[in-house]
Design an enzyme around this catalytic site. Structure first.
Site, PDB file in Angstrom:
ATOM      1  N   SER A 209      55.180  40.920  37.663  1.00  0.00           N
ATOM      2  CA  SER A 209      53.920  41.338  37.050  1.00  0.00           C
ATOM      3  C   SER A 209      54.158  42.036  35.704  1.00  0.00           C
ATOM      4  O   SER A 209      55.173  42.713  35.522  1.00  0.00           O
ATOM      5  CB  SER A 209      53.216  42.306  38.003  1.00  0.00           C
ATOM      6  OG  SER A 209      52.190  43.012  37.352  1.00  0.00           O
TER       7      SER A 209
ATOM      8  N   THR B  87      46.865  35.722  34.097  1.00  0.00           N
ATOM      9  CA  THR B  87      45.800  36.208  34.991  1.00  0.00           C
ATOM     10  C   THR B  87      44.465  36.186  34.261  1.00  0.00           C
ATOM     11  O   THR B  87      44.332  36.764  33.175  1.00  0.00           O
ATOM     12  CB  THR B  87      46.128  37.621  35.499  1.00  0.00           C
ATOM     13  OG1 THR B  87      47.317  37.550  36.272  1.00  0.00           O
ATOM     14  CG2 THR B  87      45.009  38.171  36.370  1.00  0.00           C
TER      15      THR B  87
ATOM     16  N   HIS C 149      41.949  37.690  43.456  1.00  0.00           N
ATOM     17  CA  HIS C 149      42.801  38.854  43.211  1.00  0.00           C
ATOM     18  C   HIS C 149      42.960  39.673  44.506  1.00  0.00           C
ATOM     19  O   HIS C 149      42.946  40.908  44.477  1.00  0.00           O
ATOM     20  CB  HIS C 149      42.227  39.709  42.078  1.00  0.00           C
ATOM     21  CG  HIS C 149      43.275  40.376  41.226  1.00  0.00           C
ATOM     22  ND1 HIS C 149      43.647  39.933  39.992  1.00  0.00           N
ATOM     23  CD2 HIS C 149      44.056  41.459  41.453  1.00  0.00           C
ATOM     24  CE1 HIS C 149      44.588  40.720  39.486  1.00  0.00           C
ATOM     25  NE2 HIS C 149      44.869  41.644  40.374  1.00  0.00           N
TER      26      HIS C 149
HETATM   27  C1  GLV Z   1      46.773  44.540  39.610  1.00  0.00           C
HETATM   28  O1  GLV Z   1      46.960  43.378  39.421  1.00  0.00           O
HETATM   29  C2  GLV Z   1      46.020  45.065  40.693  1.00  0.00           C
HETATM   30  O2  GLV Z   1      45.355  44.309  41.389  1.00  0.00           O
HETATM   31  O3  GLV Z   1      46.071  46.270  40.875  1.00  0.00           O
END
Ligand code: GLV
Length: 410
Positions: free
Chosen positions: A107, A156, A276
């Site tokens: 990430s 993303t 997400h």
């Molecule tokens: C970051 O990608 C989160 O979801 O905290």
């Protein structure tokens, strides 16, 4: 202690071994947590089709993801703050993934930097990119990923603005983590974590040197994200990313058919159907219910990866049945990492691999590339409304709907 046989066992162990604020950062969702719950519930409602008396003595889980050979259809999802779950958590994850023959995605919001991970592993990993207002900085991140020989860039799309996670605020999650009056008791019961992380070398965002939030609380972090991440991000920016990134491009965070069509039109090598992990728009549909419609619309144009609630091999099988090429594991990865570091990540991958292998055999399939709707019981999508009718259309083999699993099951 009983043997660890499930991802939930790893979750329980992680809960005991790491501070509550860090555990709940991954474990919980945004707002009323309807979408995180829907991700799990909709996968659970699907029914598999038991088949018998088929020779399943030779089985293969091997496939490819964006052209990379993998030992099974699974990759480690990009997760923020991973190095707070265990000392050098991103390196642990990358090493476990590489030993298992699956991709690891780092990430932007990692604790170990791109360079830290590149120095620690032999094979290329993927890099996930958040686009910030400072495009010069974004370009420098991409250049660092190129220099580190990352094999895919995961852009993303679904976090221009951050959904609020109440638990993070209530827990006073801070980066770097701090010993405070209110968490002292909690941390005192997690000495191994404190030695490794709290008093360890890497405790803040490794990729963001010179850019990182002024540390402290998550409120500062959310404010920092609000100030840094670019809310004007649009499809035009994908062209720009394409122009500065020469490798495979994966677009992550698509949940809508219209968006999926646009995403496929960019020529991306894959998209990730994802909400997400239920951490952004609460009230959004589950990832699995969005999958069939997206497969139907663009399954013949790009690879479709799936993310959202995957905690078993059966979950992977169900996503493949609806047309995903592979799944990403986020929370399941962090549970393993928080429980036992690299060995825990290896365990999590092993658990899912074993479950997928056996479940595939019990549905009468010997090659994971041949998994299709035939592994689902009649009407077994468990989905309702539009998602159910689209899933049924996919099941009837409408043209273009099955591109990710072209061969038919036994
Ligand atoms: C970051 O990608 C989160 O979801 O905290």
């Amino acid at each position: 202690m009983e043997p660890i046989t499930t991802i939930q066992d790893l979750r329980q162990l992680a809960k005991r071994r790491i501070p509550r604020a860090i555990f709940e950062y991954a474990d919980r969702g945004s707002y009323d947590e309807r979408t995180i719950a829907a991700n799990r519930a909709d996968l659970a409602a699907m029914k598999l089709r038991q088949r018998v008396m088929i020779d399943v003595s030779q089985r293969s889980l091997a496939t490819t993801i964006v052209g990379e050979p993998v030992t099974m259809p699974l990759a480690i999802a990009p997760t923020g703050l991973t190095g707070l779950y265990h000392r050098d958590g991103e390196i642990c994850g990358a090493r476990a993934a590489q030993a298992a023959g699956i991709p690891f995605c780092l990430s932007t919001m990692s604790i170990c930097s791109i360079e830290d991970v590149a120095a620690a592993v032999a094979k290329p990993f993927w890099f996930q990119l958040y686009v910030m207002r400072d495009r010069g900085f974004v370009q420098s991140l991409v250049e660092r990923a190129i220099a580190a020989k990352c094999s895919a860039l995961v852009l993303t799309l679904d976090l221009q603005i951050q959904g609020q996670r109440h638990r993070d605020i209530k827990n006073g999650l801070s980066i770097p983590p701090r010993l405070t009056l209110s968490n002292a008791l909690d941390i005192a019961t997690k000495p191994a974590w404190a030695m490794g992380v709290l008093f360890g070398k890497r405790r803040t965002f490794g990729n963001l040197a010179g850019k990182a939030p002024g540390s402290d609380s998550l409120t500062t972090l959310s404010q920092w994200i609000a100030g840094q991440f670019d809310p004007s991000l649009s499809w035009r920016d994908v062209d720009w990313i394409r122009s500065i990134w020469p490798g495979k491009l994966i677009l992550k965070g698509v949940l809508d058919v219209e968006d999926a069509k646009i995403a496929a039109g960019t020529g991306a090598d894959a998209i990730v159907v994802s909400n997400h992990g239920g951490r952004q728009l609460d009230g959004a549909v589950s990832s699995i219910s969005a999958l069939p419609g997206i497969v139907q619309a663009i399954g013949d144009r790009t690879e479709i990866l799936f993310d959202g609630g995957v905690q078993s091999g059966q979950d992977v099988l169900k996503a493949l049945a609806l047309g995903a090429r592979a799944c990403l594991m986020g929370k399941s990865f962090l549970y393993g990492l928080g429980a036992m570091g690299q060995a825990g990540v290896a365990k999590a991958i092993d658990i899912i691999r074993g479950e997928l292998d056996v479940s595939m055999a019990l549905t009468g399939v010997t090659d994971v590339k041949a998994v299709d709707r035939n592994v689902l019981a009649q009407g077994g999508t468990g989905l309702s409304g539009t998602a159910a009718s689209v899933a049924a259309a996919v099941a009837e083999g409408e043209p273009g709907a099955r591109a990710n699993a072209p061969a038919s099951a036994a």
